[in-house]
Scaffold this motif. Structure first.
Motif, PDB file in Angstrom:
ATOM      1  N   GLN A 147       0.838  -1.197   0.000  1.00 17.10           N
ATOM      2  CA  GLN A 147       0.000   0.000   0.000  1.00 17.10           C
ATOM      3  C   GLN A 147       0.872   1.247   0.000  1.00 17.10           C
ATOM      4  OE1 GLN A 147      -3.587  -0.692   0.561  1.00 17.10           O
ATOM      5  NE2 GLN A 147      -3.823   1.257  -0.473  1.00 17.10           N
ATOM      6  N   LEU A 148       0.571   2.202  -0.878  1.00 16.18           N
ATOM      7  CA  LEU A 148       1.314   3.453  -0.953  1.00 16.18           C
ATOM      8  C   LEU A 148       0.557   4.563  -0.242  1.00 16.18           C
ATOM      9  CD1 LEU A 148       2.595   3.334  -4.645  1.00 16.18           C
ATOM     10  CD2 LEU A 148       3.641   2.410  -2.576  1.00 16.18           C
ATOM     11  N   GLU A 149       1.251   5.660   0.024  1.00 14.65           N
ATOM     12  CA  GLU A 149       0.670   6.749   0.799  1.00 14.65           C
ATOM     13  C   GLU A 149      -0.532   7.386   0.111  1.00 14.65           C
ATOM     14  OE1 GLU A 149       3.673   9.560   1.773  1.00 14.65           O
ATOM     15  OE2 GLU A 149       4.770   8.202   3.109  1.00 14.65           O
ATOM     16  N   ASP A 150      -0.565   7.368  -1.209  1.00 18.75           N
ATOM     17  CA  ASP A 150      -1.679   7.990  -1.915  1.00 18.75           C
ATOM     18  C   ASP A 150      -2.899   7.083  -2.012  1.00 18.75           C
ATOM     19  OD1 ASP A 150      -0.831   6.102  -3.685  1.00 18.75           O
ATOM     20  OD2 ASP A 150      -0.449   7.473  -5.361  1.00 18.75           O
ATOM     21  N   GLY A 151      -2.839   5.912  -1.356  1.00 21.20           N
ATOM     22  CA  GLY A 151      -3.967   4.993  -1.380  1.00 21.20           C
ATOM     23  C   GLY A 151      -3.914   3.971  -2.487  1.00 21.20           C
TER      24      GLY A 151
END
Length: 457
Positions: free
Chosen positions: A266-270
């Motif tokens: 999972q990345l910070e931007d969703g």
């Protein structure tokens, strides 16, 4: 009488003192500013140059000369000499870039190139400059700029590029597709990296999937597309490894099997990012199908073997027991005098007799009916939804077909008949063996009473 007070007068000498003090302060501030500038330039490995375009002279700061290892007095001011220090492979490029700025095609001059040092080695530098004065016709008169030593940065860049090239070469040599796949919060998706293997796996290029995945979705078999998409959705929702086996229909290769495996993050931007691998498993699937066929199909007759038939008949019994309103009939069939056929005409003709009967039997089966070879010359049949009368009619038709379609060995007609025992399958049977045993008893009576007969339990 009081006289008004005279205003204070500042002597000319006092005004000079003030001006002198201000001038000294300004000069000191200027020197301090120049000192800071010199420290900044020195700390950043940057030198200053000032070029007189008209006379062809260029003046270098001591810091500029130090970059190349020269002392203050060791460099000439001739622009032609400066060009000679450029790396031969970079000289034309540097000159054309300067000329473009002279011709006012660019706002400023900036170029990275190699330059020869005092010891004969080459350094990478970045030169930036700008024409600061022109004549009335726009011709350049003076150009000022800076030069920065970027050798360390270029070395690091080259090292990183070497690493990237190595990784790319390694992934491109791996049979299959090494990929980085990203699913955005708005459900759009793309392959942020795809190795050269994509040309074999999907017959596409990395550029065709760099912004969207429609091209890949169009290749996935329609029956597998929903499962393929949901497998990614499930992996993204639970952040569990992705695994999927699916078919693709390719323009050149045709129908092929693919297996994909990847780990999500999972990345910070969703968004969700997968790193994984897709390989061709068509041959493995073919072998699995063959093994499955070997395990379930009788090689000679191509009917289900005894083991697989028993699994099918057990499933039919379970369906009857579950619904309560279904029926089925079980038939046991035995080729009459089969040993005599083998003894008189040989086992090859005996095999032909078995295949001949299996073909006739298969042609009569309905979509929900079952048949299998359960012994040497014994065959079992389950007629789904049939009662005893319907099963008996099926058996008569089968005997008639055998009579109408004789088995020939060369110009000889091989006598072939079949005895049949019929029984019903009941919902209260403990297992499928119960109905098979009843039909087997009926078959025994048919054989005992003269063969080529049909007996019902």
């Amino acid at each position: 009488m009081l006289t008004p007070a005279e205003p204070d007068l500042v002597s000319p000498q006092s005004s000079l003192d003030i001006a002198d003090t201000q001038d000294r302060s300004a000069q000191e501030a200027l020197r301090e500013s120049e000192k800071r500038m010199a420290l900044a330039l020195s700390g950043s490995a940057t030198g200053v140059w000032d070029r007189n375009v008209t006379t062809g002279e260029i003046h270098y700061s001591s810091g500029w000369k130090a970059i190349l290892g020269y002392a203050e007095h060791e460099l000439s001011n001739r622009i032609d000499d400066s060009y000679e220090r450029l790396h031969p492979d970079d000289r034309a490029y540097v000159k054309s870039t300067i000329q473009a700025h002279f011709d006012q095609q660019t706002e400023s001059y900036e170029v990275e190139h190699r330059i020869r040092c005092k010891d004969g080695s080459y350094k990478w530098i970045c030169s930036r400059g700008k024409v600061v004065s022109r004549d009335s016709e726009g011709r350049p008169l003076r150009m000022v700029g800076t030069t920065t030593d970027i050798s360390a940065m270029r070395a690091m860049s080259d090292k990183l590029q070497h690493t990237v090239d190595l990784m790319t070469s390694l992934t491109d040599e791996v049979p299959g597709l090494v990929f980085q796949y990203r699913l955005m919060p708005d459900a759009t998706s793309f392959f942020s990296y795809a190795s050269a293997g994509i040309r074999d796996i999907y017959e596409l290029t990395p550029e065709q999937v760099a912004t969207h995945t429609e091209a890949i979705n169009a290749l996935i078999h329609p029956e597998d597309l929903a499962a393929y998409r949901s497998s990614f959705d499930l992996s993204a929702a639970n952040l569990t490894p992705w695994h999927c086996e699916y078919r693709v229909q390719l323009p050149r290769q045709g129908l092929r099997w693919r297996q994909g495996d990847a780990k999500p993050r999972q990345l910070e931007d969703g968004s969700t990012l997968w790193h994984g691998f897709i390989t061709d498993v068509t041959e493995r699937k073919r072998i699995e199908a063959e093994l499955q066929e070997f395990a379930t199909v009788d090689y000679l007759t191509q009917l289900p073997n005894r083991r697989h038939f028993m699994m099918q008949i057990e499933a039919e019994l379970a369906l009857i027991q579950r619904t309560g309103d279904r029926c089925a009939a079980v038939l046991m069939c035995d080729l009459d005098h089969f040993k005599t056929i083998n003894d008189r005409w040989g086992h090859a003709v005996g095999d032909q007799a078995l295949k001949h009967f299996a073909t006739i039997l298969s042609d009569q089966l309905g979509e929900t009916d079952l048949a299998g070879r359960v012994g040497g010359e014994e065959f079992a049949v389950v007629l789904s939804g049939a009662d005893i009368a319907e099963a008996t009619a099926f058996a008569r038709q089968m005997q008639q077909r055998i009579e109408e379609t004789p088995l020939l060995a060369g110009d000889q007609r091989i006598p072939l008949t079949v005895s049949v025992g019929v029984a019903a399958m009941h919902a209260n049977d403990d297992s499928a063996h119960s109905s098979l045993s009843r039909s087997d008893l009926a078959l025994y009576r048919a054989k005992k009473n003269g063969r080529n007969r049909i007996e019902c339990h």
